[in-house]
Enzyme design. Structure first.
Site, short mmCIF file in Angstrom:
data_model
loop_
_atom_site.label_atom_id
_atom_site.label_comp_id
_atom_site.label_asym_id
_atom_site.label_seq_id
_atom_site.Cartn_x
_atom_site.Cartn_y
_atom_site.Cartn_z
N GLU A 38 0.82 -1.22 0.00
CA GLU A 38 0.00 0.00 0.00
C GLU A 38 0.85 1.27 0.00
O GLU A 38 0.53 2.24 -0.70
CB GLU A 38 -0.95 0.01 1.21
CG GLU A 38 -1.88 1.19 1.21
CD GLU A 38 -3.08 1.03 2.12
OE1 GLU A 38 -3.81 2.03 2.30
OE2 GLU A 38 -3.31 -0.08 2.64
N ARG A 40 3.86 1.79 -1.26
CA ARG A 40 4.41 2.02 -2.60
C ARG A 40 3.33 2.45 -3.58
O ARG A 40 3.56 3.29 -4.45
CB ARG A 40 5.10 0.75 -3.11
CG ARG A 40 6.38 0.43 -2.38
CD ARG A 40 6.98 -0.88 -2.86
NE ARG A 40 8.18 -1.22 -2.12
CZ ARG A 40 8.79 -2.40 -2.17
NH1 ARG A 40 8.29 -3.36 -2.95
NH2 ARG A 40 9.88 -2.63 -1.47
N ASP A 61 -3.55 -7.64 -3.55
CA ASP A 61 -2.57 -8.73 -3.67
C ASP A 61 -3.26 -9.84 -4.45
O ASP A 61 -4.15 -10.52 -3.93
CB ASP A 61 -2.14 -9.22 -2.28
CG ASP A 61 -1.12 -10.34 -2.34
OD1 ASP A 61 -0.93 -10.95 -3.43
OD2 ASP A 61 -0.51 -10.65 -1.29
N ILE A 62 -2.85 -10.03 -5.70
CA ILE A 62 -3.56 -10.94 -6.59
C ILE A 62 -3.45 -12.41 -6.19
O ILE A 62 -4.20 -13.25 -6.68
CB ILE A 62 -3.09 -10.77 -8.05
CG1 ILE A 62 -1.58 -11.02 -8.16
CG2 ILE A 62 -3.48 -9.41 -8.59
CD1 ILE A 62 -1.07 -11.10 -9.58
N TYR A 194 9.38 -19.10 -15.24
CA TYR A 194 8.73 -17.95 -15.88
C TYR A 194 8.13 -18.35 -17.22
O TYR A 194 7.01 -17.94 -17.56
CB TYR A 194 9.75 -16.82 -16.06
CG TYR A 194 9.15 -15.48 -16.39
CD1 TYR A 194 8.36 -14.80 -15.47
CD2 TYR A 194 9.39 -14.88 -17.62
CE1 TYR A 194 7.81 -13.56 -15.77
CE2 TYR A 194 8.86 -13.63 -17.93
CZ TYR A 194 8.07 -12.97 -17.00
OH TYR A 194 7.53 -11.75 -17.30
N VAL A 196 7.05 -21.38 -18.08
CA VAL A 196 5.88 -22.21 -17.81
C VAL A 196 4.69 -21.35 -17.39
O VAL A 196 3.57 -21.51 -17.88
CB VAL A 196 6.20 -23.26 -16.73
CG1 VAL A 196 4.93 -23.90 -16.16
CG2 VAL A 196 7.13 -24.34 -17.31
N LYS A 198 4.09 -18.13 -17.94
CA LYS A 198 3.59 -17.25 -18.99
C LYS A 198 2.97 -18.04 -20.15
O LYS A 198 2.01 -17.57 -20.76
CB LYS A 198 4.72 -16.34 -19.49
CG LYS A 198 5.14 -15.28 -18.46
CD LYS A 198 3.99 -14.35 -18.07
CE LYS A 198 4.46 -13.14 -17.30
NZ LYS A 198 3.36 -12.25 -16.88
#
Length: 289
Positions: A38, A40, A61-62, A194, A196, A198
């Site tokens: 928050e 940032r 936060d996803i 990364y 895998v 994406k």
């Protein structure tokens, strides 16, 4: 008619920040800058306020179901829905091309598993004729995969989410039990986690489009180019503002016939299924000065 709403995840810096800046200049409606941290995020909003831009802020936060649920409830209560969702939040491992099981799991959770949470909680809020942009990567093109079984399975016409999840779990299990093979991936298996994550994100984009079709919602994934950000340790041929152009194009300007596509940083639509293509990520590009 209720005011239009655009949301950008992971937007306190980098490409996400630049996308929010561009949307604030062009989008007729409310633009949300969201971030996990928050402090940032609010600092980023203050930076944009100095440019006379007025995004709104909300913590998101996803990877946290409760955080996403709180954001969903806020959007529903304040606006009744949203029109544009740009899924930008991501992490990568640019400092070390080979990472541990724990690091790979973290990369997969943020870059891919989070989209399942957003799909469940936020996608139902997207209004008819809305747009979703999944920020993928050149690591997200199928040519990053060399394992024939998975190329065939991810290419099949009746692909489903179980296929994608099993692909991701296969990779993580191999990392965990020491059976990971570099030859299953392009470029000597560098940055495999990364790649895998994406590839999975690009693949699920097409499933999301299928589900959203009847409401004329456009869902596309795209590679923003090698961008000079903290994620690439400052290496790249694009500034963040230049890299924001194609995501904003997909959110605001692309024809509504562009659906379920994999789009290159220069707005070209590529054949995601061309596993023999030279679109895979090469770690040598990170050495460019």
């Amino acid at each position: 008619m209720s005011e239009r709403v655009a949301v950008v995840t992971g937007a306190n810096k980098g490409i996400g920040f630049a996308i929010v800046k561009a949307l604030c200049k062009r989008f007729e409606g409310v633009v949300y800058l969201t971030s996990r941290d928050e402090t940032r995020g609010r600092t980023a909003v203050e930076e944009l306020n100095k440019l006379d831009l007025q995004p709104r802020y909300h913590q998101l936060d996803i990877t946290d179901v409760q955080s996403v649920s709180r954001f969903r409830d806020h959007i529903k209560r304040s606006h009744g829905g949203l029109d544009i969702l740009i899924n930008n939040a991501a992490v990568a491992n640019c400092s070390d091309p080979y990472t541990t099981y724990e690091e790979n799991k973290y990369i997969v959770d943020i870059n891919y598993k989070s989209i399942l949470i957003l799909q469940d909680l936020l996608f139902p809020l997207i209004r008819d004729n809305g747009r979703i942009v999944n920020i993928s990567s050149d690591c997200g093109h199928l040519s990053n995969i060399r394992n024939k079984k998975w190329i065939q399975r991810l290419s099949k016409k009746n692909l489903n989410v179980d296929d994608i999840n099993e692909f991701v779990d296969w990779f993580l299990e191999n990392c965990r039990n020491g059976t990971f093979k570099k030859e299953d991936f392009a470029d000597e298996g560098t940055m495999a986690g990364y790649r895998v994550a994406k590839v999975a994100l690009s693949a699920i984009t097409m499933l999301q489009q299928r589900e959203m079709e009847e409401r004329n919602i456009c869902v596309n994934s795209m590679h923003p180019g090698l961008v000079r950000t903290s994620m690439t340790n400052g290496v790249g041929f694009y500034s963040i503002d230049e890299a924001a152009e194609t995501p904003v194009y997909l959110a605001l300007d692309a024809p509504d016939t562009l659906k379920g596509a994999y789009v290159w940083y220069d707005k070209r639509v590529l054949d995601w299924y061309d596993s023999e293509a030279d679109y895979f990520f090469k770690t040598s590009t990170l050495q460019v000065k």
